[in-house]
Enzyme design. Structure first.
Site, PDB file in Angstrom:
ATOM      1  N   ARG A 198       0.797  -1.219   0.000  1.00 57.63           N
ATOM      2  CA  ARG A 198       0.000   0.000   0.000  1.00 57.63           C
ATOM      3  C   ARG A 198       0.838   1.281   0.000  1.00 57.63           C
ATOM      4  O   ARG A 198       0.615   2.174  -0.821  1.00 57.63           O
ATOM      5  CB  ARG A 198      -0.927   0.038   1.240  1.00 57.63           C
ATOM      6  CG  ARG A 198      -2.179  -0.757   1.092  1.00 57.63           C
ATOM      7  CD  ARG A 198      -2.551  -1.403   2.405  1.00 57.63           C
ATOM      8  NE  ARG A 198      -1.561  -2.417   2.712  1.00 57.63           N
ATOM      9  CZ  ARG A 198      -1.640  -3.673   2.272  1.00 57.63           C
ATOM     10  NH1 ARG A 198      -2.669  -4.048   1.565  1.00 57.63           N
ATOM     11  NH2 ARG A 198      -0.684  -4.557   2.541  1.00 57.63           N
ATOM     12  N   THR A 199       1.771   1.385   0.926  1.00 62.14           N
ATOM     13  CA  THR A 199       2.501   2.652   1.079  1.00 62.14           C
ATOM     14  C   THR A 199       3.290   2.949  -0.194  1.00 62.14           C
ATOM     15  O   THR A 199       3.266   4.061  -0.722  1.00 62.14           O
ATOM     16  CB  THR A 199       3.447   2.564   2.294  1.00 62.14           C
ATOM     17  OG1 THR A 199       2.727   2.046   3.395  1.00 62.14           O
ATOM     18  CG2 THR A 199       4.015   3.925   2.641  1.00 62.14           C
ATOM     19  N   LYS A 233      26.341  -4.048   0.402  1.00 68.09           N
ATOM     20  CA  LYS A 233      27.823  -4.083   0.453  1.00 68.09           C
ATOM     21  C   LYS A 233      28.337  -3.447   1.732  1.00 68.09           C
ATOM     22  O   LYS A 233      29.545  -3.276   1.894  1.00 68.09           O
ATOM     23  CB  LYS A 233      28.404  -3.326  -0.747  1.00 68.09           C
ATOM     24  CG  LYS A 233      27.930  -3.809  -2.096  1.00 68.09           C
ATOM     25  CD  LYS A 233      28.478  -2.872  -3.178  1.00 68.09           C
ATOM     26  CE  LYS A 233      27.665  -2.992  -4.449  1.00 68.09           C
ATOM     27  NZ  LYS A 233      27.882  -1.840  -5.346  1.00 68.09           N
ATOM     28  N   ARG A 255      11.364   3.843   3.867  1.00 64.49           N
ATOM     29  CA  ARG A 255      10.905   2.808   4.818  1.00 64.49           C
ATOM     30  C   ARG A 255      12.125   2.000   5.230  1.00 64.49           C
ATOM     31  O   ARG A 255      12.892   1.537   4.371  1.00 64.49           O
ATOM     32  CB  ARG A 255       9.852   1.893   4.195  1.00 64.49           C
ATOM     33  CG  ARG A 255       9.538   0.697   5.093  1.00 64.49           C
ATOM     34  CD  ARG A 255       8.342  -0.079   4.647  1.00 64.49           C
ATOM     35  NE  ARG A 255       7.108   0.658   4.901  1.00 64.49           N
ATOM     36  CZ  ARG A 255       5.895   0.126   4.837  1.00 64.49           C
ATOM     37  NH1 ARG A 255       5.754  -1.152   4.544  1.00 64.49           N
ATOM     38  NH2 ARG A 255       4.823   0.852   5.072  1.00 64.49           N
ATOM     39  N   HIS A 308       4.719   5.448  11.699  1.00 67.74           N
ATOM     40  CA  HIS A 308       4.278   5.388  10.304  1.00 67.74           C
ATOM     41  C   HIS A 308       3.332   6.572  10.117  1.00 67.74           C
ATOM     42  O   HIS A 308       2.107   6.407  10.028  1.00 67.74           O
ATOM     43  CB  HIS A 308       3.577   4.053  10.061  1.00 67.74           C
ATOM     44  CG  HIS A 308       3.367   3.696   8.620  1.00 67.74           C
ATOM     45  ND1 HIS A 308       3.544   4.594   7.584  1.00 67.74           N
ATOM     46  CD2 HIS A 308       2.971   2.527   8.039  1.00 67.74           C
ATOM     47  CE1 HIS A 308       3.273   3.989   6.431  1.00 67.74           C
ATOM     48  NE2 HIS A 308       2.923   2.734   6.680  1.00 67.74           N
TER      49      HIS A 308
HETATM   50  N1   CP Z   1      -0.248  -0.248   5.876  1.00 65.94           N
HETATM   51  C1   CP Z   1       0.936  -0.421   5.257  1.00 65.94           C
HETATM   52  O1   CP Z   1       1.936   0.249   5.576  1.00 65.94           O
HETATM   53  O2   CP Z   1       0.929  -1.364   4.278  1.00 65.94           O
HETATM   54  P1   CP Z   1       2.174  -1.783   3.429  1.00 65.94           P
HETATM   55  O3   CP Z   1       3.175  -2.432   4.353  1.00 65.94           O
HETATM   56  O4   CP Z   1       1.647  -2.721   2.392  1.00 65.94           O
HETATM   57  O5   CP Z   1       2.772  -0.534   2.823  1.00 65.94           O
END
Ligand code: CP
Length: 316
Positions: free
Chosen positions: A63-64, A93, A114, A142
């Site tokens: 999603r993100t 590396k 991320r 998040h």
């Molecule tokens: N909710 C969420 O962060 O989903 P993903 O890990 O698929 O990005």
């Protein structure tokens, strides 16, 4: 805009790191812009024309990542990315996150990061020469998920005050619950019921924050006890990848499940949310229930992220 945190005095660029950074004024502006993005989705925008956005994902995502990529493209920008930064960037590396961020900063206008470390976004901001957006940092935060969660709640109820929330699942290793609770705590009269396995209770940092700010919360053992009272049941998965032992994970999973029987304990106008992905904590037959909002919630991620990118671009 002061809400887009400037983490380093000498770096004038703006960043999105923590959900605590946002003021109610910022949230109102973001939600108005999100409404606009949602209503004008099909119109091609020029907001990010000529801009390059780097998606640096060291952990998996559906999603993100896809919603951010789609948001960039819908706004007329371009993305640069790697399928898996942990494996295909020079991190494999031994390059430090700081060196990678320094380099990627020179190739793009924004970095969306991320990473598995709790402190990764702050580390990135300390060396980045372009704005950084935290797209999930270890177990800690998040923030863009919390923004889309909040937007979904506001869209449903027209208010963010005087509501009751069941926050369910792996509250120790998950990051979405923390970010959402910090945001909801900005609004008066909200009450939280935390429902989790004994080895997955809310973090001390969140608990201390709630106590210090006189917020109304309790930790409960039985999901069914709180379902009749809540406006929102926010389910999350047990975070298998963050367990040190598979045996411990197996003992922890499957303890709190929303199914077609207990979902009927909820008020008629209550809703079920989940940041997704789900494993087994919401049974498939709940998907057709009138209270299920998790797929709409995930779709809202596209519009919220379009709005975030526009605001960030306007304030660079
Ligand atoms: N909710 C969420 O962060 O989903 P993903 O890990 O698929 O990005």
């Amino acid at each position: 805009m002061k809400d887009l945190i400037n983490m380093k005095k000498e770096n004038p660029k703006k960043n999105i790191i923590l959900s605590q950074q946002f003021s109610i004024e910022f949230l109102n502006e973001l939600f108005k812009l999100t409404d606009f993005m949602k209503q004008n989705e099909t119109k091609v925008s020029e907001e990010l024309r000529g801009k390059i956005v780097s998606l640096l994902f060291y952990e998996s995502s559906t999603r993100t990542r896809f919603s951010f990529e789609s948001a960039v493209l819908k706004l007329g920008g371009n993305c640069i990315t790697t399928e898996n930064a942990a494996q295909f960037s020079s991190a494999s590396k031994g390059e430090t996150l700081e060196d990678s961020i320094r380099m990627v900063s020179t190739y793009c206008d924004f970095i969306i990061l991320r990473h598995n470390e709790d402190n990764s976004s702050k580390r990135a901001v300390s060396v980045a020469s372009v704005p950084v957006i935290n797209a999930g940092s270890g177990k800690s935060q998040h923030p863009t998920q919390a923004l889309l969660d909040l937007y979904t709640i506001y869209e449903e109820f027209g208010t963010l005050e005087n509501m009751k929330f069941a926050i369910v699942g792996d509250l120790l290793r998950g990051r979405t619950c923390d970010s959402l609770v910090y945001l909801l705590s900005k609004f008066k009269g909200n009450e939280f019921f935390f429902v989790s396995p004994d080895n997955s209770k809310i973090k001390e940092s969140l608990k201390n924050y709630l106590v210090e700010n006189n917020l109304n919360f309790s930790e409960v053992d039985n999901l069914d006890d709180v379902l009749p009272a809540v406006d929102v049941c926010y389910m999350t998965r047990i975070q298998k990848e963050r367990f040190e032992s598979l045996v411990e994970y197996e003992k922890t999973k499957g303890l709190f499940i929303l199914d077609k029987e207990n979902v009927e304990l909820m008020k008629d106008n209550a809703i079920i949310m989940h940041p997704l992905p789900r494993v087994d904590e919401i049974t498939l037959d709940v998907d057709m229930n009138k209270r299920a909002r998790y797929f709409e919630q995930a779709k809202n991620g596209l519009y919220v992220r379009m709005a975030i990118l526009k605001l960030l671009n306007d304030n660079v």
